[in-house]
Scaffold this active site. Structure first.
Site, PDB file in Angstrom:
ATOM      1  N   GLU A  92       4.907  -5.108   7.059  1.00  0.00           N
ATOM      2  CA  GLU A  92       4.169  -3.999   7.695  1.00  0.00           C
ATOM      3  C   GLU A  92       4.648  -3.726   9.114  1.00  0.00           C
ATOM      4  O   GLU A  92       4.543  -2.606   9.605  1.00  0.00           O
ATOM      5  CB  GLU A  92       2.669  -4.306   7.722  1.00  0.00           C
ATOM      6  CG  GLU A  92       1.990  -4.289   6.352  1.00  0.00           C
ATOM      7  CD  GLU A  92       1.921  -5.654   5.692  1.00  0.00           C
ATOM      8  OE1 GLU A  92       2.732  -6.547   6.035  1.00  0.00           O
ATOM      9  OE2 GLU A  92       1.053  -5.820   4.812  1.00  0.00           O
TER      10      GLU A  92
ATOM     11  N   GLY B 198       0.595  -5.100   0.967  1.00  0.00           N
ATOM     12  CA  GLY B 198      -0.632  -5.178   0.172  1.00  0.00           C
ATOM     13  C   GLY B 198      -0.385  -5.802  -1.201  1.00  0.00           C
ATOM     14  O   GLY B 198      -1.300  -6.369  -1.798  1.00  0.00           O
TER      15      GLY B 198
ATOM     16  N   GLU C  28      -0.542  -9.422  -0.615  1.00  0.00           N
ATOM     17  CA  GLU C  28      -1.950  -9.737  -0.325  1.00  0.00           C
ATOM     18  C   GLU C  28      -2.785  -9.735  -1.607  1.00  0.00           C
ATOM     19  O   GLU C  28      -3.656 -10.583  -1.788  1.00  0.00           O
ATOM     20  CB  GLU C  28      -2.498  -8.726   0.690  1.00  0.00           C
ATOM     21  CG  GLU C  28      -1.810  -8.870   2.036  1.00  0.00           C
ATOM     22  CD  GLU C  28      -2.200  -7.778   3.028  1.00  0.00           C
ATOM     23  OE1 GLU C  28      -2.011  -6.590   2.721  1.00  0.00           O
ATOM     24  OE2 GLU C  28      -2.718  -8.120   4.095  1.00  0.00           O
TER      25      GLU C  28
ATOM     26  N   ALA D 166       0.863  -1.175   0.000  1.00  0.00           N
ATOM     27  CA  ALA D 166       0.000   0.000   0.000  1.00  0.00           C
ATOM     28  C   ALA D 166       0.906   1.234   0.000  1.00  0.00           C
ATOM     29  O   ALA D 166       2.048   1.175   0.477  1.00  0.00           O
ATOM     30  CB  ALA D 166      -0.895  -0.015   1.228  1.00  0.00           C
TER      31      ALA D 166
HETATM   32  C1  HXC Z   1       5.053   4.344  -1.351  1.00  0.00           C
HETATM   33  C2  HXC Z   1       6.969   3.383  -2.156  1.00  0.00           C
HETATM   34  C3  HXC Z   1       6.626   2.156  -1.583  1.00  0.00           C
HETATM   35  C4  HXC Z   1       5.383   2.062  -0.881  1.00  0.00           C
HETATM   36  C5  HXC Z   1       8.521   1.933  -2.576  1.00  0.00           C
HETATM   37  N1  HXC Z   1       8.154   3.217  -2.759  1.00  0.00           N
HETATM   38  N2  HXC Z   1       7.613   1.267  -1.866  1.00  0.00           N
HETATM   39  N3  HXC Z   1       6.191   4.464  -2.040  1.00  0.00           N
HETATM   40  N4  HXC Z   1       4.637   3.185  -0.800  1.00  0.00           N
HETATM   41  N5  HXC Z   1       4.938   0.933  -0.352  1.00  0.00           N
HETATM   42  C6  HXC Z   1       8.855   4.262  -3.471  1.00  0.00           C
HETATM   43  C7  HXC Z   1      10.050   4.765  -2.711  1.00  0.00           C
HETATM   44  O1  HXC Z   1       9.667   5.717  -1.763  1.00  0.00           O
HETATM   45  C8  HXC Z   1      10.895   5.359  -3.804  1.00  0.00           C
HETATM   46  O2  HXC Z   1      10.364   6.621  -4.161  1.00  0.00           O
HETATM   47  C9  HXC Z   1      10.637   4.418  -4.979  1.00  0.00           C
HETATM   48  O3  HXC Z   1       9.403   3.752  -4.684  1.00  0.00           O
HETATM   49  C10 HXC Z   1      11.719   3.370  -5.129  1.00  0.00           C
HETATM   50  O4  HXC Z   1      11.894   2.727  -3.887  1.00  0.00           O
HETATM   51  P1  HXC Z   1      13.330   2.544  -3.177  1.00  0.00           P
HETATM   52  O5  HXC Z   1      13.094   2.309  -1.757  1.00  0.00           O
HETATM   53  O6  HXC Z   1      14.239   3.695  -3.539  1.00  0.00           O
HETATM   54  O7  HXC Z   1      13.854   1.250  -3.921  1.00  0.00           O
HETATM   55  P2  HXC Z   1      14.800   0.107  -3.367  1.00  0.00           P
HETATM   56  O8  HXC Z   1      15.962   0.705  -2.625  1.00  0.00           O
HETATM   57  O9  HXC Z   1      15.074  -0.776  -4.534  1.00  0.00           O
HETATM   58  O10 HXC Z   1      13.933  -0.691  -2.277  1.00  0.00           O
HETATM   59  C11 HXC Z   1      12.793  -1.415  -2.683  1.00  0.00           C
HETATM   60  C12 HXC Z   1      11.930  -1.819  -1.465  1.00  0.00           C
HETATM   61  C13 HXC Z   1      11.610  -0.562  -0.613  1.00  0.00           C
HETATM   62  C14 HXC Z   1      12.680  -2.852  -0.614  1.00  0.00           C
HETATM   63  C15 HXC Z   1      10.650  -2.473  -2.007  1.00  0.00           C
HETATM   64  O11 HXC Z   1      11.087   0.471  -1.469  1.00  0.00           O
HETATM   65  C16 HXC Z   1      10.613  -0.816   0.477  1.00  0.00           C
HETATM   66  O12 HXC Z   1      10.938  -1.377   1.522  1.00  0.00           O
HETATM   67  N6  HXC Z   1       9.366  -0.369   0.241  1.00  0.00           N
HETATM   68  C17 HXC Z   1       8.315  -0.470   1.262  1.00  0.00           C
HETATM   69  C18 HXC Z   1       7.781  -1.881   1.358  1.00  0.00           C
HETATM   70  C19 HXC Z   1       6.702  -2.009   2.436  1.00  0.00           C
HETATM   71  O13 HXC Z   1       6.935  -1.682   3.593  1.00  0.00           O
HETATM   72  N7  HXC Z   1       5.537  -2.441   2.021  1.00  0.00           N
HETATM   73  C20 HXC Z   1       4.368  -2.572   2.937  1.00  0.00           C
HETATM   74  C21 HXC Z   1       3.551  -1.298   2.952  1.00  0.00           C
HETATM   75  S1  HXC Z   1       2.256  -1.381   4.135  1.00  0.00           S
HETATM   76  P3  HXC Z   1      11.322   7.919  -4.302  1.00  0.00           P
HETATM   77  O14 HXC Z   1      10.371   9.028  -4.585  1.00  0.00           O
HETATM   78  O15 HXC Z   1      12.085   8.047  -3.026  1.00  0.00           O
HETATM   79  O16 HXC Z   1      12.224   7.582  -5.470  1.00  0.00           O
HETATM   80  C22 HXC Z   1       1.054  -2.262   3.370  1.00  0.00           C
HETATM   81  C23 HXC Z   1      -0.213  -2.457   4.186  1.00  0.00           C
HETATM   82  C24 HXC Z   1      -1.310  -3.079   3.363  1.00  0.00           C
HETATM   83  O17 HXC Z   1       1.178  -2.712   2.294  1.00  0.00           O
HETATM   84  C25 HXC Z   1      -2.628  -2.988   4.092  1.00  0.00           C
HETATM   85  C26 HXC Z   1      -3.788  -2.824   3.159  1.00  0.00           C
HETATM   86  C27 HXC Z   1      -5.116  -2.603   3.860  1.00  0.00           C
END
Ligand code: HXC
Length: 258
Positions: free
Chosen positions: A132, A109, A112, A65
Site C-alpha cells: 500500500e 487487502g 489481510e 482492494a
Molecule cells: C484494481 C487491479 C488491482 C487492484 C491488479 N489490477 N491489481 N485493479 N485494484 N488492486 C488489475 C490491473 O489494473 C489490470 O487491469 C489487471 O488487474 C491485471 O493486472 P496487471 O498489473 O496487468 O498484471 P501484472 O503485470 O501481472 O501485475 C500483477 C500485480 C499488479 C503485481 C499484482 O497488478 C499490482 O501491483 N497490483 C496492485 C497491487 C496493490 O497495490 N495492492 C494493494 C492495493 S491497496 P487492466 O484493466 O489494466 O488489464 C489495498 C488496501 C487495503 O489493498 C485496505 C483495505 C481497507
C-alpha cells in the site's frame, strides 16, 4: 441471493467461497467484499457447513482492494462509509473454521483477508505483500497488526515499508502460512485438511478457535485461565464422552455436536 463476484460451492460439509473477478486479479471491490461477508455469514448459519474455504484462482488470491474504486475516494468518503470495516467484522465474527487457500498474489487487502482466516495453505506460486505504501497509503484491514503478530516486527516493517513481496517459502519459514504445497495440489490438500476438520466435534473446533484467537488479545496468564475454562467446559458435552469412549474402545468417534 445470487452472487456476481464470488462463486459459492457447498459439498461434503465444506463451503468453498471462490473470489471471482479474474480480469482484475480478484481485486476486492466493495461488491466483492460485501458478497464475501454475506456468504461467510450464510455458511456460518448453515448447519450443513462445518468448515469454510476462501480461495481465488491460479494467478491471484486477491491483488488487494480495488484501486480504481479507491482512487476517487476522499477522507470524508472512506471515514463516513467506514470503508471495509463492517465487511471485515462480519468475516471475523464467523465461529466456524476458515482456511485460506492461496495461489498467486495475495497483496494488500488480499493478504489481510488471508490473515483473517484461521490458517493459510499456500501454493508454491503464492506471493504475499503489503504494498500500500506504493499508493501513498498503508494497510487498512489488519495488515500492520496481524502480519506483525505472525512474522515479527522486523519482517513486517520490511514488507510494509519497502512494499516487497514474500514468496511461499519465505512465508512458511516466517510463520505466515501453515504449509506450502505444489500449486496443482492446492485445492486437493486444502479440501483434505477441511475434510479432517469436518469430522471433528464442532463445539471443540469453535472452542479451539476462540482460545487460539484470544492468544493475541490476552496476557499469558489470562489466556491460560481462558483456555482452562473452555477445556473444563468441554467435559459437559456428549462429544467429550463419545470421543474418549471411542478411543478406549478402539473405534472411530461419532461426534454429534452436542
Ligand atoms: C484494481 C487491479 C488491482 C487492484 C491488479 N489490477 N491489481 N485493479 N485494484 N488492486 C488489475 C490491473 O489494473 C489490470 O487491469 C489487471 O488487474 C491485471 O493486472 P496487471 O498489473 O496487468 O498484471 P501484472 O503485470 O501481472 O501485475 C500483477 C500485480 C499488479 C503485481 C499484482 O497488478 C499490482 O501491483 N497490483 C496492485 C497491487 C496493490 O497495490 N495492492 C494493494 C492495493 S491497496 P487492466 O484493466 O489494466 O488489464 C489495498 C488496501 C487495503 O489493498 C485496505 C483495505 C481497507
Amino acid at each position: 441471493m445470487a452472487f456476481e463476484t464470488i462463486v459459492v460451492e457447498i459439498s461434503d460439509h465444506i463451503a468453498v467461497l471462490r473470489l471471482n473477478r479474474p480480469k482484475q486479479l480478484n481485486a476486492l471491490s466493495q461488491q466483492l467484499l460485501g458478497e464475501l461477508a454475506q456468504a461467510v455469514g450464510e455458511a456460518d448459519a448453515n448447519d450443513k457447513v462445518r468448515c469454510i474455504v476462501i480461495t481465488g484462482n491460479e494467478k491471484a488470491f486477491a491483488a488487494g482492494a480495488d484501486i480504481s474504486e479507491m482512487a476517487e475516494q476522499s477522507f470524508a468518503d472512506v471515514y463516513t462509509k467506514n470503508f471495509f470495516v463492517d465487511e471485515a467484522a462480519a468475516i471475523n465474527r464467523c465461529r466456524k473454521p476458515i482456511i485460506a487457500a492461496v495461489a498467486g498474489y495475495a497483496l494488500g487487502g488480499g493478504c489481510e483477508l488471508a490473515m483473517m482466516c484461521d490458517f493459510i495453505i499456500a501454493a508454491d506460486t503464492a506471493k504475499f505483500g503489503q504494498p500500500e505504501i506504493n499508493l501513498g497509503v498503508m494497510a487498512g484491514m489488519g495488515g500492520s497488526q496481524r502480519l506483525t503478530r505472525l512474522v515479527g516486527k522486523s519482517k513486517s516493517m520490511d514488507m510494509h515499508l519497502t512494499g516487497r513481496f514474500m514468496d511461499a517459502e519465505e512465508a512458511e519459514r516466517s510463520g505466515l502460512v501453515s504449509r506450502v504445497v505444489p500449486a496443482k495440489k492446492l485445492m486437493d490438500e486444502t479440501m483434505a485438511a477441511a475434510d479432517k476438520i469436518t469430522e471433528k466435534s464442532m463445539i471443540a473446533a469453535s472452542a479451539i478457535k476462540e482460545a487460539v484467537d484470544q492468544a493475541e488479545e490476552m496476557s499469558l496468564s489470562q489466556g491460560l485461565i481462558f483456555e482452562r475454562r473452555l477445556f473444563h467446559s468441554l467435559f459437559a458435552t456428549e462429544d467429550q464422552s463419545e470421543g474418549m469412549a471411542a478411543f478406549v474402545e478402539k473405534r472411530e468417534a461419532q461426534f454429534r455436536d452436542k
